[in-house]
Design a protein around this motif. Sequence first.
Motif, PDB file in Angstrom:
ATOM      1  N   LYS A   1      24.572  14.286  13.105  1.00  0.00           N
ATOM      2  CA  LYS A   1      24.513  15.500  12.527  1.00  0.00           C
ATOM      3  C   LYS A   1      25.753  16.036  13.339  1.00  0.00           C
ATOM      4  O   LYS A   1      26.716  16.855  12.694  1.00  0.00           O
ATOM      5  CB  LYS A   1      23.467  16.115  12.982  1.00  0.00           C
ATOM      6  CG  LYS A   1      22.408  15.759  12.016  1.00  0.00           C
ATOM      7  CD  LYS A   1      21.154  16.804  12.359  1.00  0.00           C
ATOM      8  CE  LYS A   1      19.919  16.230  11.359  1.00  0.00           C
ATOM      9  NZ  LYS A   1      18.711  17.109  11.652  1.00  0.00           N
ATOM     10  N   TYR A   2      25.975  15.922  14.877  1.00  0.00           N
ATOM     11  CA  TYR A   2      26.879  16.522  15.429  1.00  0.00           C
ATOM     12  C   TYR A   2      28.568  16.249  14.867  1.00  0.00           C
ATOM     13  O   TYR A   2      29.252  17.189  14.748  1.00  0.00           O
ATOM     14  CB  TYR A   2      26.810  16.288  17.000  1.00  0.00           C
ATOM     15  CG  TYR A   2      27.960  17.153  17.800  1.00  0.00           C
ATOM     16  CD1 TYR A   2      27.680  18.365  18.049  1.00  0.00           C
ATOM     17  CD2 TYR A   2      29.032  16.137  18.101  1.00  0.00           C
ATOM     18  CE1 TYR A   2      28.515  19.462  18.791  1.00  0.00           C
ATOM     19  CE2 TYR A   2      29.943  17.210  19.012  1.00  0.00           C
ATOM     20  CZ  TYR A   2      29.699  18.575  19.098  1.00  0.00           C
ATOM     21  OH  TYR A   2      30.883  19.180  19.990  1.00  0.00           O
ATOM     22  N   VAL A   3      28.751  14.849  14.959  1.00  0.00           N
ATOM     23  CA  VAL A   3      29.994  14.368  14.454  1.00  0.00           C
ATOM     24  C   VAL A   3      30.340  14.801  13.015  1.00  0.00           C
ATOM     25  O   VAL A   3      31.559  15.023  12.939  1.00  0.00           O
ATOM     26  CB  VAL A   3      30.210  12.815  14.711  1.00  0.00           C
ATOM     27  CG1 VAL A   3      29.966  12.562  16.304  1.00  0.00           C
ATOM     28  CG2 VAL A   3      29.319  12.178  13.857  1.00  0.00           C
ATOM     29  N   LEU A   4      29.391  14.859  12.411  1.00  0.00           N
ATOM     30  CA  LEU A   4      29.750  15.313  10.747  1.00  0.00           C
ATOM     31  C   LEU A   4      30.039  16.788  10.660  1.00  0.00           C
ATOM     32  O   LEU A   4      30.209  17.193   9.727  1.00  0.00           O
ATOM     33  CB  LEU A   4      28.764  14.688   9.833  1.00  0.00           C
ATOM     34  CG  LEU A   4      28.776  13.229   9.666  1.00  0.00           C
ATOM     35  CD1 LEU A   4      27.540  12.834   8.755  1.00  0.00           C
ATOM     36  CD2 LEU A   4      30.085  12.546   8.974  1.00  0.00           C
ATOM     37  N   SER A   5      29.526  17.555  11.598  1.00  0.00           N
ATOM     38  CA  SER A   5      29.800  18.968  11.598  1.00  0.00           C
ATOM     39  C   SER A   5      30.995  19.302  12.071  1.00  0.00           C
ATOM     40  O   SER A   5      31.495  20.524  11.940  1.00  0.00           O
ATOM     41  CB  SER A   5      28.567  19.645  12.341  1.00  0.00           C
ATOM     42  OG  SER A   5      28.739  19.272  13.749  1.00  0.00           O
ATOM     43  N   ASP A   6      31.979  18.337  12.653  1.00  0.00           N
ATOM     44  CA  ASP A   6      33.070  18.533  13.135  1.00  0.00           C
ATOM     45  C   ASP A   6      34.048  18.586  11.879  1.00  0.00           C
ATOM     46  O   ASP A   6      34.453  17.655  11.628  1.00  0.00           O
ATOM     47  CB  ASP A   6      33.610  17.565  14.117  1.00  0.00           C
ATOM     48  CG  ASP A   6      35.019  17.871  14.780  1.00  0.00           C
ATOM     49  OD1 ASP A   6      35.611  18.681  14.288  1.00  0.00           O
ATOM     50  OD2 ASP A   6      35.238  17.096  15.653  1.00  0.00           O
ATOM     51  N   LYS A   7      34.571  19.720  11.614  1.00  0.00           N
ATOM     52  CA  LYS A   7      35.501  19.716  10.343  1.00  0.00           C
ATOM     53  C   LYS A   7      36.892  19.382  10.848  1.00  0.00           C
ATOM     54  O   LYS A   7      37.503  18.997   9.681  1.00  0.00           O
ATOM     55  CB  LYS A   7      35.653  21.320  10.157  1.00  0.00           C
ATOM     56  CG  LYS A   7      34.137  21.995   9.790  1.00  0.00           C
ATOM     57  CD  LYS A   7      33.553  21.084   8.648  1.00  0.00           C
ATOM     58  CE  LYS A   7      32.257  21.888   8.181  1.00  0.00           C
ATOM     59  NZ  LYS A   7      31.639  21.256   7.543  1.00  0.00           N
ATOM     60  N   SER A   8      37.069  18.877  12.059  1.00  0.00           N
ATOM     61  CA  SER A   8      38.521  18.242  12.220  1.00  0.00           C
ATOM     62  C   SER A   8      38.590  16.764  12.159  1.00  0.00           C
ATOM     63  O   SER A   8      39.373  16.236  11.932  1.00  0.00           O
ATOM     64  CB  SER A   8      38.945  18.569  13.576  1.00  0.00           C
ATOM     65  OG  SER A   8      38.023  17.642  14.629  1.00  0.00           O
TER      66      SER A   8
END
Length: 223
Positions: free
Chosen positions: A156-163
């Motif tokens: 969830k955390y890495v996919l929330s990173d829009k970069s």
Amino acid sequence: MSRNSDHWIPLADLMTGLMMMFMLIAVLYMLKVNSAVSEYSVSKDALGKDLCSEFASDLEKWDAECDSDNLVIRFKSPDVLFDTGQAVIKPQFKVILNDFFPRYIALLNREEYNDSIEEIRIEGHTSSSWREGTSENESYFLNMQLSQARTLSVLKYVLSDKSTPSQEWTKDLLTANGLSSSKLIHDADGKENRKGSQRVEFRVRTNADEYIKNIIDDLGQNE
């Protein structure tokens, strides 16, 4: 006797011809398998080298390691990753993921690699221990629950990173896999390394494995 011999000569020639044909088919299949294995090995070696080269200057400060043979980036410090028994990512690990993950996906999605990627696995591993008095089976189940929760938190955390580049491509391939204590790390004396066993790994699985398996299965069916 002479008449019977005349009949057996063509039959022997036919059997020899069939044997030669089967041998030729077998050789062609083996050449196909060898070619696929060779192509896979070259591609896998190149990806492994690129992964380790990309993060070579970061691994020590992250307390991580790169396994080029198995296409794994391994984060080894449980004190950095999560609090004991918890699935909330610690701030220091978030900083690491912010740096690591966009670069990781950008590398995997290069033209020479992206069509070969079958799965990008986030794997959570624990030690075999739990609270004192907990049975071995119950510890395994509780650690399974914990490892699954942790990998889901990371996903969830890495996919929330829009970069992170190539979001849709990444979502199609990224999976969270809690493995509990099924793959422990052991010291040289055979004892469980509890700290080393508590880790998060990013592992690449390529579709070449399935391709080679299909070729070998076809070969077996034609034997």
